[in-house]
Design a protein around this motif. Structure first.
Motif, short mmCIF file in Angstrom:
data_model
loop_
_atom_site.label_atom_id
_atom_site.label_comp_id
_atom_site.label_asym_id
_atom_site.label_seq_id
_atom_site.Cartn_x
_atom_site.Cartn_y
_atom_site.Cartn_z
N PHE A 192 42.21 -18.41 -52.70
CA PHE A 192 43.45 -19.17 -52.53
C PHE A 192 44.08 -19.46 -53.89
CE2 PHE A 192 45.58 -23.31 -52.42
CZ PHE A 192 46.49 -23.12 -51.39
N THR A 193 43.25 -19.90 -54.84
CA THR A 193 43.76 -20.25 -56.16
C THR A 193 44.34 -19.02 -56.86
OG1 THR A 193 42.05 -21.95 -56.27
CG2 THR A 193 43.14 -21.41 -58.34
N LYS A 194 43.63 -17.89 -56.73
CA LYS A 194 44.11 -16.65 -57.35
C LYS A 194 45.44 -16.23 -56.71
CE LYS A 194 43.65 -13.20 -60.14
NZ LYS A 194 43.62 -13.40 -61.59
N ALA A 195 45.52 -16.37 -55.39
CA ALA A 195 46.76 -15.99 -54.69
C ALA A 195 47.92 -16.87 -55.15
CB ALA A 195 46.56 -16.09 -53.18
N CYS A 196 47.66 -18.17 -55.33
CA CYS A 196 48.70 -19.09 -55.81
C CYS A 196 49.12 -18.72 -57.23
CB CYS A 196 48.21 -20.54 -55.81
SG CYS A 196 48.01 -21.22 -54.16
N GLN A 197 48.12 -18.41 -58.06
CA GLN A 197 48.41 -18.04 -59.45
C GLN A 197 49.33 -16.82 -59.50
OE1 GLN A 197 44.91 -16.79 -61.65
NE2 GLN A 197 46.17 -16.06 -63.33
N LEU A 198 48.98 -15.79 -58.72
CA LEU A 198 49.79 -14.56 -58.71
C LEU A 198 51.18 -14.83 -58.15
CD1 LEU A 198 47.05 -12.04 -57.53
CD2 LEU A 198 48.04 -12.21 -59.82
N ALA A 199 51.23 -15.68 -57.11
CA ALA A 199 52.53 -16.00 -56.48
C ALA A 199 53.46 -16.64 -57.51
CB ALA A 199 52.33 -16.92 -55.28
N MET A 200 52.90 -17.47 -58.37
CA MET A 200 53.73 -18.15 -59.37
C MET A 200 54.06 -17.22 -60.54
SD MET A 200 54.70 -20.96 -58.29
CE MET A 200 54.59 -20.63 -56.55
N GLU A 201 53.05 -16.49 -61.02
CA GLU A 201 53.28 -15.58 -62.15
C GLU A 201 54.30 -14.50 -61.81
OE1 GLU A 201 48.87 -15.98 -64.21
OE2 GLU A 201 49.45 -14.08 -63.32
N GLU A 202 54.24 -14.04 -60.55
CA GLU A 202 55.10 -12.92 -60.15
C GLU A 202 56.30 -13.42 -59.34
OE1 GLU A 202 52.51 -10.30 -57.96
OE2 GLU A 202 51.16 -10.03 -59.67
N TYR A 203 56.55 -14.72 -59.42
CA TYR A 203 57.58 -15.32 -58.56
C TYR A 203 58.93 -14.59 -58.62
CZ TYR A 203 60.61 -18.79 -56.47
OH TYR A 203 61.53 -19.41 -55.68
N ASN A 204 59.43 -14.40 -59.84
CA ASN A 204 60.77 -13.81 -59.97
C ASN A 204 60.80 -12.36 -59.52
OD1 ASN A 204 62.04 -16.13 -60.89
ND2 ASN A 204 61.32 -15.76 -62.98
N SER A 205 59.80 -11.59 -59.92
CA SER A 205 59.82 -10.16 -59.55
C SER A 205 59.63 -10.00 -58.05
CB SER A 205 58.76 -9.39 -60.33
OG SER A 205 57.49 -9.91 -60.07
N ARG A 206 58.75 -10.83 -57.44
CA ARG A 206 58.55 -10.72 -56.00
C ARG A 206 59.83 -11.07 -55.25
NH1 ARG A 206 52.69 -13.22 -54.19
NH2 ARG A 206 51.40 -12.11 -55.69
N LEU A 207 60.48 -12.13 -55.73
CA LEU A 207 61.70 -12.59 -55.03
C LEU A 207 62.80 -11.53 -55.11
CD1 LEU A 207 62.38 -15.12 -53.46
CD2 LEU A 207 63.51 -16.02 -55.48
N SER A 208 62.94 -10.90 -56.28
CA SER A 208 64.02 -9.91 -56.37
C SER A 208 63.68 -8.67 -55.54
CB SER A 208 64.38 -9.58 -57.82
OG SER A 208 63.26 -9.12 -58.49
#
Ligand SMILES: Cc1ncc(COP(=O)(O)O)c(C=O)c1O
Length: 384
Positions: free
Chosen positions: A250-266
């Protein structure tokens, strides 16, 4: 080709997440409460996860409770809060909440004499903020709002809701704001403190993390009663040996979600627009999602087509979509969300939910758009 378009129901585990979890199944299997080095090592890992997430969310680590799911976090937030009150009070929620909120509300009103106000929504799925304020009474002690709706993707105006709660709390009333952020986390910015949130729910398997993981943020000023009792883990609020592999994932998934936030959103926005372009070429369609909703959800109907038939025809061609929320998607009943936004039973029964991931390829989206278009035409030619 297979295209999985049911990411609001659940997401696949990312390889990096699986990798992070791996040692905690068979090598680092200690109980975080054990006094020996295996246990201490696991306790340290658990603490690191909590500290990391606290920093990420801008809160204190003691305010985080690991749970088994978003459902459990919602139950703990609402029931835990209600059971801790001296007498039944009044709660405001909306008519389009997830069943893990709505069924808790039913339970409180039927078994514990709580009074619940369900705010209606407009065609876009938005609550009326004036109506929210009008519903606040002297005994209102909890407001529970889903930030992003899981069926149509509507994003509620959290900043304004938070301001309303703050205003009343400055006038000596004590209202706790619970936000179900299961479909919001990783998709839209979330500021707990700025929005005066007291309780916040997140789920791991919606953000490419493991099933069986969830988190409840609980402001240190808010008191909850535990729902189960035992060894007193999680600050006494969630007894039971911690599911460390799931917490690590869960923590790793949250970390990646935040680190990759902008690229994932675009990426998501790109796939959303590309698919929508294909879908809107299909004759006699209607879009149930608001134009400014979360870019991972498109709820769309096709006149004269039963969603159940469409879902199964698409499945046979490798396209996975759903009829609505996963937990009610296999039932025949009409979606309470689609009803709440004013759809007729026929329209609701002709609607499907397509939910996207940032990790699609252009080919997948092209294929899905083409196949959905062809399949709608095919079904129409068979049944009309
Ligand atoms: C808005 C919302 N809240 C809560 C939940 C429940 O989360 P979980 O599946 O982790 O129990 C879901 C799951 O679909 C959801 O979409």
């Amino acid at each position: 080709m297979q295209v999985y378009l049911d990411n609001s129901a659940t997401t696949p585990l990312l390889p990096e997440v699986a990798e992070a979890m791996k040692p905690y199944w068979s090598e680092k299997y200690g109980n975080p409460s054990s006094p020996h080095s295996l246990g201490v090592e696991c306790e340290r890992a658990l603490t690191n996860c909590r500290m990391y997430l606290a920093q990420l969310l801008g809160v204190n680590h003691q305010e985080l409770i690991f749970t088994s799911s978003g459902t459990e976090a919602n139950n703990l937030a609402i029931l835990g809060f209600a059971y801790n009150q001296r007498k039944p009070g009044h709660i405001i929620t909306t008519s389009i909440e997830h069943l893990s909120v709505l069924n808790v509300m039913n339970h409180l009103s039927e078994q514990h004499q709580w009074q619940i106000s369900y705010l209606p929504v407009n065609k876009q799925g938005l609550i009326d903020l004036k109506q929210l304020e009008a519903e606040i009474r002297p005994d209102t002690c909890l407001i529970s709002i889903g930030l992003v709706n899981n069926e149509i993707g509507t994003i509620q105006d959290l900043a304004s809701i938070g301001q309303i709660v703050k205003k009343y709390n400055q006038q000596q009333q004590q209202i706790v704001l619970h936000v179900d952020a299961v479909q919001a986390f990783g998709h839209i910015p979330l500021d707990i403190k700025k929005n005066n949130i007291h309780l916040l729910t997140v789920s791991g398997h919606k953000i490419f993390g493991p099933k069986g993981s969830g988190l409840l943020y609980c402001d240190h000023k808010v008191r909850l009663q535990p729902l189960f009792f035992g060894g007193g883990q999680e600050n006494g609020l969630r007894s039971g040996t911690e599911n460390l592999p799931a917490i690590i994932g869960f923590t790793k998934a949250c970390q990646l979600a935040m680190e990759e936030y902008n690229s994932r959103l675009s990426q998501l926005k790109l796939w959303y627009n590309q698919l929508l372009e294909h879908l809107t070429e299909i004759p006699d369609h209607f879009i149930n999602s608001p134009t400014n909703g979360s870019p991972h959800i498109i709820n769309i109907g096709f006149i004269g087509i039963k969603s159940e038939i469409l879902v199964h025809f698409l499945e046979a061609k490798g396209i996975y979509v759903s009829m609505g929320a996963a937990c009610s998607g296999r039932r025949q009943s009409i979606s309470h969300v689609l009803q709440a936004i004013g759809l007729t039973p026929e329209q609701a029964g002709a609607s499907i939910r397509i939910s996207l991931s940032p990790f699609h390829t252009r080919d997948e989206i092209e294929y899905a758009g083409k196949i959905i278009n062809e399949t709608v035409n095919e079904i129409r030619s068979i049944y009309q």
